[in-house]
Enzyme design. Structure first.
Site, mmCIF file in Angstrom:
data_model
loop_
_atom_site.group_PDB
_atom_site.id
_atom_site.type_symbol
_atom_site.label_atom_id
_atom_site.label_comp_id
_atom_site.label_asym_id
_atom_site.label_seq_id
_atom_site.Cartn_x
_atom_site.Cartn_y
_atom_site.Cartn_z
ATOM 1 N N GLU A 120 -5.611 0.185 -7.614
ATOM 2 C CA GLU A 120 -4.618 1.193 -7.973
ATOM 3 C C GLU A 120 -3.420 0.424 -8.508
ATOM 4 O O GLU A 120 -2.742 -0.259 -7.736
ATOM 5 C CB GLU A 120 -4.260 1.973 -6.699
ATOM 6 C CG GLU A 120 -3.955 3.411 -6.894
ATOM 7 C CD GLU A 120 -3.572 4.108 -5.572
ATOM 8 O OE1 GLU A 120 -3.544 5.323 -5.565
ATOM 9 O OE2 GLU A 120 -3.270 3.441 -4.565
ATOM 10 N N HIS A 147 -2.506 -2.512 -6.115
ATOM 11 C CA HIS A 147 -2.934 -2.134 -4.761
ATOM 12 C C HIS A 147 -4.451 -2.307 -4.632
ATOM 13 O O HIS A 147 -5.226 -1.486 -5.100
ATOM 14 C CB HIS A 147 -2.518 -0.670 -4.487
ATOM 15 C CG HIS A 147 -2.924 -0.171 -3.137
ATOM 16 N ND1 HIS A 147 -3.150 1.154 -2.873
ATOM 17 C CD2 HIS A 147 -3.141 -0.835 -1.966
ATOM 18 C CE1 HIS A 147 -3.499 1.287 -1.607
ATOM 19 N NE2 HIS A 147 -3.501 0.107 -1.039
ATOM 20 N N SER A 195 0.818 -1.217 0.000
ATOM 21 C CA SER A 195 0.000 0.000 0.000
ATOM 22 C C SER A 195 0.844 1.256 0.000
ATOM 23 O O SER A 195 0.307 2.341 -0.219
ATOM 24 C CB SER A 195 -0.957 0.008 1.187
ATOM 25 O OG SER A 195 -0.567 -0.823 2.222
ATOM 26 N N ASN A 216 -3.365 6.857 -0.803
ATOM 27 C CA ASN A 216 -2.829 6.978 0.560
ATOM 28 C C ASN A 216 -1.985 8.237 0.718
ATOM 29 O O ASN A 216 -1.886 8.796 1.812
ATOM 30 C CB ASN A 216 -2.018 5.727 0.925
ATOM 31 C CG ASN A 216 -2.941 4.555 1.246
ATOM 32 O OD1 ASN A 216 -4.129 4.753 1.491
ATOM 33 N ND2 ASN A 216 -2.406 3.349 1.216
#
Ligand SMILES: CCCCCCC[C@H](O)CC(=O)SCCNC(=O)CCNC(=O)[C@H](O)C(C)(C)COP(=O)([O-])OP(=O)([O-])OC[C@H]1O[C@@H](n2cnc3c(N)ncnc32)[C@H](O)[C@@H]1OP(=O)([O-])[O-]
Ligand SMILES: NC(=O)c1ccc[n+]([C@@H]2O[C@H](COP(=O)([O-])OP(=O)(O)OC[C@H]3O[C@@H](n4cnc5c(N)ncnc54)[C@H](O)[C@@H]3O)[C@@H](O)[C@H]2O)c1
Length: 724
Positions: free
Chosen positions: A446, A434, A413, A484
């Site tokens: 992702e 991801h 991540s 993120n």
């Protein structure tokens, strides 16, 4: 357009507008003219309306709402009325989907037949409008008010069997639907049309109409608070039950007009197209989804069957692909398999899957402890702990045992894909995939392209992503990628607000009122304060800092004293029954504001000599959301995200950003970039030590343009080369 042909004494009208026969101006005109021609031709006894290619029309052409062409004569209401008024029987022959305006066309017909796998529905609420060509007025006249409320306010598709049961379809046919439609039309060509024109019928059993509509209204307000379209649908259906068609259609049209010009409809329609754009990738050098052929993927493997790995395995199995699961030891392998079996058993229990299908799907899974068993698979997805050393070790092993052209992907991540790839001799065939938790459910993927990832790897991973039911967004490699990375300033600001005067529930309330389902501090409790504490420690280590020293970490935005104090007291979040909130017991979902936490915060402020102040909700809103948006612009200016639409899809599908605002970038365009930039600059001046308030250069440039730049053109102003 619509093709007109005659087969004996039957006129067959094919809507012809690939790929989905959306009812754009030329199609409407074609259908209207076709009915007129058939009506005039004495040799025509009946008419069949159908769709060319893979489907019946799936609705109005959504792009025409913005251009205004949807209102051009003949508009969809006029087409439906024309069909219904025809003096010769008109039969809708449905294959594929009859959605929205497509279903309205068929309700204008005197009869409807459908293939065994056809689906009907009114998905208008999903794009912020209502079935505005008579749908809310005709459907209840055919099937009654209650099922109409369900179908129209949910936007769900209804299968052929259910449609027959409800009375939407008159017949389900096997084989070619047009041939059957012609046969059916001939069989009814001498029947009187009196009683087949839906607008002349009465809505059956309206004695409970008010009660039904009141309860539907309460339900849509509870489920989708703030959304205009479902409320308008209920209003329009209530009218259908109470007034003749000619009055009802006027009210439906007025409601449609209000919705069509609303910001919500624009945002939802933007999101509809952004989602479909996501898989259309392009990388520097020009290679793109249109030019590169993906390699076939016949089998996959997942390394690590923990929380994420087991979900990823299920995505692969559900797509009908064989999957090998490798674990570190028998105990964890058994645990992973049990988790997967349990989830399938749950689906069977809920009636989402038959026992036989679950068994068949599970038979595609091969558990193992031996990496050597992966020698023939086409794609491996690694989901071991988030630890660079371990990931490099795993990739080194995979590189040795897997065939030369196998792709090696990581579900990391945050970690650097290039560093992971450097453990292999095939960095061109390494990529990030991801997934979001829970992986079997969340639609977003992702996909991270490393510096050496080849276009064919991108093409293959994108194709696999779609095959396993995901919406893939290609992004570049940086810490946290797009999602993120944008999350970081948002959660940082949420925590910093606590030190200045806010309490957790006040911060979360503002964000939840905006429409994100769970506020940032509740998310902190959900993921675990120990998890975020460890991430801070790891990131500090990577930057060569001591995470325990305030002077070290504060300039890097890694100083979270309230979180640290809670962590040190063993308040790790939901799992321990206490974190930023208290919970009835460990694992409970309901977060209760905790006076103890307020005391901890007050104590910290006293010790630090901070004068707490009342923080207005607007400041909470701006500091959390604008800092996140500013970071989004930075990902665009650095070429980490290719398009603003991609950033929006990541936040809509991965983080619960409210869809009716279109996503952070679309939302920014609605705020106005000049105003947004001004506020970000204000906070930058107020908090010069917080890097995330440094305004994005791209945002600055765009905000300085004389006229607002349309979102689709923002990319032209990003000065740096793409890092995709
Ligand atoms: C005064 C009167 C005023 C007007 C009244 C109108 C009233 C009416 O009730 C309003 C409507 O019907 S609202 C409409 C209600 N109907 C809906 O909301 C249905 C929306 N559509 C869907 O749900 C899905 O497309 C299907 C399930 C039909 C097919 O799924 P699939 O097989 O996975 O295919 P896919 O990948 O999804 O799409 C393929 C391509 O088609 C494109 N496109 C699709 N629909 C379009 C449309 N309506 N339009 C334009 N384009 C549309 C899509 O962008 C994509 O383009 P690309 O350039 O190739 O990327
Ligand atoms: N948890 C999330 O919400 C989430 C979301 C997106 C991505 N991720 C990422 O997914 C990855 C896995 O996270 P998780 O939450 O599933 O962790 P987890 O702890 O639930 O599972 C990790 C699994 O990897 C196994 N494992 C460890 N070393 C191994 C080896 N050498 N060979 C085979 N298996 C091995 C462990 O036994 C464990 O079962 C991490 O990189 C994480 O950052 C997690």
């Amino acid at each position: 357009m619509a093709d007109y042909r005659k087969q004996g004494d039957v006129a067959v009208l094919h809507a012809n507008n690939p790929p989905v026969n959306a009812l754009s101006y030329h199609v409407r005109q074609g259908l209207y003219d076709g009915i007129e021609a058939a009506e005039k031709d004495p040799s025509v006894k009946c008419i069949v309306i159908c769709g060319k290619g893979k489907t019946f029309p799936v609705g109005a052409d959504i792009r025409e709402f913005a251009s205004g062409s949807a209102k051009k004569f003949p508009n969809l209401i006029e087409v439906c009325d024309k069909i219904e008024a025809c003096t010769k029987p008109v039969v809708a022959a449905i294959h594929g989907f009859a959605l929205g305006g497509g279903l309205e066309i068929s309700l204008g017909c005197h009869y409807r037949i459908g293939g065994t796998s056809c689906k009907v529905g009114f998905p208008e609420v999903n794009i912020g409008v209502l079935p505005g060509a008579g749908g809310t007025q005709r459907l209840p006249r055919v099937i009654g008010l209650k099922p109409s409320l369900d179908i129209i306010t949910s936007g769900c598709h209804v299968g052929a069997k259910e449609a027959l049961k409800l009375g939407i379809l008159d017949k389900i046919v096997q084989g070619d639907v047009v041939t059957e439609g012609i046969k059916f039309a001939k069989s009814v060509q001498n029947q009187p049309l009196h009683g087949r024109r839906v607008s002349t019928m009465a809505v059956p059993d309206v004695s409970q109409a008010n009660a039904l509509c009141n309860s539907a209204m309460a339900e849509v307000k509870r489920k989708s608070s703030g959304l205009l379209a479902p409320v308008a649908c209920v209003k329009s259906l209530r009218v259908a039950a109470q007034t003749p068609y000619k009055d009802g259609i006027k009210i439906e049209s007025a409601l449609m007009l209000q919705l069509m010009t609303s910001g919500q409809a624009k945002a939802l329609q933007y999101a509809f197209f952004a989602e479909r754009l996501a898989s259309k990738w392009q990388v520097p050098g020009g290679a793109s989804h249109a030019t590169v052929t993906p390699r076939p993927v016949k089998s996959c493997a997942v390394v690590g069957g923990g929380y994420m790995g087991s979900g990823i395995v299920m995505c692969i199995l559900n797509a009908g692909l064989p999957c090998i699961l490798v674990e570190a030891n028998q105990k964890f392998l058994d645990r992973g398999i049990k988790m997967i079996q349990g989830l399938y058993a749950g689906s069977v229990k809920l009636g989402k899957m038959s026992e036989q299908d679950a068994k068949k799907t599970l038979s595609l899974l091969k558990p193992t402890l031996r990496y050597e068993d992966l020698k023939d698979v086409d794609v491996v997805i690694e989901a071991v702990f988030e630890d660079m050393k371990l990931k490099q070790e795993v990739f080194g092993k995979l590189d040795k045992v897997c065939k030369k052209d196998a792709l090696l992907c990581s579900n990391t991540s945050t970690l650097n894909i290039d560093k992971i790839a450097s453990a292999t001799r095939r960095p061109d065939r390494v990529m990030g995939m991801h997934f979001f938790a829970p992986a079997y459910y969340m639609k977003l993927l992702e996909n991270i392209r490393g510096a050496e990832t080849s276009p064919q790897t991108v093409a293959t991973v994108t194709q696999l992503s779609v095959k396993i039911g995901k919406v893939p967004v290609l992004v570049g490699n940086c810490h946290g990628f797009v999602g993120n990375r944008m999350m970081a300033p948002y959660t940082t600001e949420a925590q910093r607000l606590l030190e200045e005067g806010a309490y957790p529930h006040q911060v979360d309330q503002v964000i939840e009122e905006f429409g994100i389902p769970i506020g940032p501090l509740k998310v902190g409790d959900l993921t675990g304060l120990d998890v975020s504490w460890k991430i801070t420690r790891e990131v500090s280590r990577m930057l060569g800092l001591d995470h325990t020293k305030r002077e070290d970490v504060e300039p890097f935005g890694l100083y979270f004293p309230v979180r640290n104090a809670l962590y040190e007291k063993g308040r790790l979040g939901r799992k321990t029954g206490a974190g930023f909130y208290k919970y009835e017991k460990a694992g409970s979902k309901v977060a209760i504001p905790d006076p103890l936490v307020m005391d901890i915060i007050d104590h910290h402020c006293r010790e630090e000599g901070i004068d707490r102040r009342r923080i207005p909700p607007q400041e909470i809103y701006e500091r959390c959301l604008y800092s996140l948006i500013n970071e989004g612009f930075k990902t665009l200016e650095e070429g980490i995200a290719a398009r603003p639409e991609d950033v929006d899809i990541i936040w809509l599908l991965g983080y619960g950003w409210p869809r009716y605002t279109g996503g952070p970038m679309h939302f920014a365009s609605q705020i106005g970039l000049r105003r947004l930039y001004g506020r970000i600059e204000y906070y930058h001046n107020k908090y010069p030590d917080r890097d995330h308030w440094t305004p994005s250069r791209l945002l600055k440039t765009l905000s300085q343009q004389e006229h607002p730049v349309p979102l689709a053109q923002w990319g032209q102003f990003a000065s740096t080369t793409s890092r995709l």
